[in-house]
Design a protein around this motif. Structure first.
Motif, PDB file in Angstrom:
ATOM      1  N   LEU A 142       0.826  -1.211   0.000  1.00 22.99           N
ATOM      2  CA  LEU A 142       0.000   0.000   0.000  1.00 22.99           C
ATOM      3  C   LEU A 142       0.862   1.263   0.000  1.00 22.99           C
ATOM      4  CD1 LEU A 142      -2.845  -1.075   2.431  1.00 22.99           C
ATOM      5  CD2 LEU A 142      -3.014  -0.720  -0.038  1.00 22.99           C
ATOM      6  N   ALA A 143       1.969   1.233   0.730  1.00 23.35           N
ATOM      7  CA  ALA A 143       2.879   2.383   0.735  1.00 23.35           C
ATOM      8  C   ALA A 143       3.485   2.584  -0.653  1.00 23.35           C
ATOM      9  CB  ALA A 143       3.971   2.182   1.781  1.00 23.35           C
ATOM     10  N   TYR A 144       3.892   1.494  -1.295  1.00 21.70           N
ATOM     11  CA  TYR A 144       4.445   1.569  -2.651  1.00 21.70           C
ATOM     12  C   TYR A 144       3.413   2.152  -3.605  1.00 21.70           C
ATOM     13  CZ  TYR A 144       6.569  -0.055  -7.038  1.00 21.70           C
ATOM     14  OH  TYR A 144       7.110  -0.115  -8.296  1.00 21.70           O
ATOM     15  N   ILE A 162       1.858   9.373  -5.886  1.00 22.26           N
ATOM     16  CA  ILE A 162       2.366  10.708  -5.547  1.00 22.26           C
ATOM     17  C   ILE A 162       3.423  11.149  -6.557  1.00 22.26           C
ATOM     18  CG2 ILE A 162       3.743  11.973  -3.840  1.00 22.26           C
ATOM     19  CD1 ILE A 162       2.226  10.315  -1.675  1.00 22.26           C
ATOM     20  N   ILE A 163       4.346  10.258  -6.888  1.00 27.81           N
ATOM     21  CA  ILE A 163       5.381  10.580  -7.885  1.00 27.81           C
ATOM     22  C   ILE A 163       4.726  10.920  -9.221  1.00 27.81           C
ATOM     23  CG2 ILE A 163       7.261   9.610  -9.283  1.00 27.81           C
ATOM     24  CD1 ILE A 163       8.100   8.021  -6.778  1.00 27.81           C
ATOM     25  N   GLY A 219       5.778  -2.886 -11.619  1.00 28.39           N
ATOM     26  CA  GLY A 219       5.882  -3.390 -10.255  1.00 28.39           C
ATOM     27  C   GLY A 219       4.565  -3.251  -9.510  1.00 28.39           C
ATOM     28  N   LEU A 220       3.873  -2.160  -9.769  1.00 27.14           N
ATOM     29  CA  LEU A 220       2.575  -1.939  -9.143  1.00 27.14           C
ATOM     30  C   LEU A 220       1.552  -2.961  -9.629  1.00 27.14           C
ATOM     31  CD1 LEU A 220       1.363   0.123  -7.171  1.00 27.14           C
ATOM     32  CD2 LEU A 220       0.572   1.400  -9.140  1.00 27.14           C
ATOM     33  N   GLY A 221       1.739  -3.433 -10.847  1.00 25.18           N
ATOM     34  CA  GLY A 221       0.835  -4.449 -11.386  1.00 25.18           C
ATOM     35  C   GLY A 221       0.913  -5.768 -10.638  1.00 25.18           C
ATOM     36  N   LEU A 222       2.000  -5.972  -9.894  1.00 26.58           N
ATOM     37  CA  LEU A 222       2.151  -7.198  -9.103  1.00 26.58           C
ATOM     38  C   LEU A 222       1.388  -7.143  -7.781  1.00 26.58           C
ATOM     39  CD1 LEU A 222       5.957  -7.834  -9.658  1.00 26.58           C
ATOM     40  CD2 LEU A 222       4.063  -9.160 -10.601  1.00 26.58           C
TER      41      LEU A 222
END
Length: 108
Positions: free
Chosen positions: A23-25, A31-32, A58-61
């Protein structure tokens, strides 16, 4: 005589920590992305597009992490199937975008 109630000790499972990190990622990537959209004009025409595409891959994982958190085995299998479908769509879109961007750079 007072009744004593047993104390319940909450243990942190490793999957809970992994969920929190995921969740932090997720939040950091958004935000980025928001900062890039707000302050860098035409950022998708710069090398930053490849960095962001990789971060989005990476978020797709992340759906796999959520599927792994399910305790009921039949539901976990269904969750993993859904996670794979979501990842396939995200990965296809990002890889297609990277290839298109690289082809665009190579054309004169």
């Amino acid at each position: 005589m007072e009744k004593q109630t047993p104390q319940v000790v909450e243990r942190t499972r490793p999957i809970d920590i992994i969920l929190l990190i995921t969740l932090a990622y997720w939040a950091i990537i958004h935000i980025i992305n928001g900062i890039l959209n707000a302050f860098v004009e035409d950022w998708y025409s710069t090398p930053l597009r490849l960095v962001m595409a990789t971060l989005w891959l990476g978020l797709g994982l992340s759906p796999f992490v959520f599927a792994a958190a399910i305790r009921n085995m039949p539901l976990k299998i269904i969750g993993i199937i859904f996670a794979f479908v979501v990842f396939a769509f995200v990965a296809y879109g990002q890889i297609e975008w990277i290839i298109y961007s690289l082809k665009e750079d190579l054309e004169f």
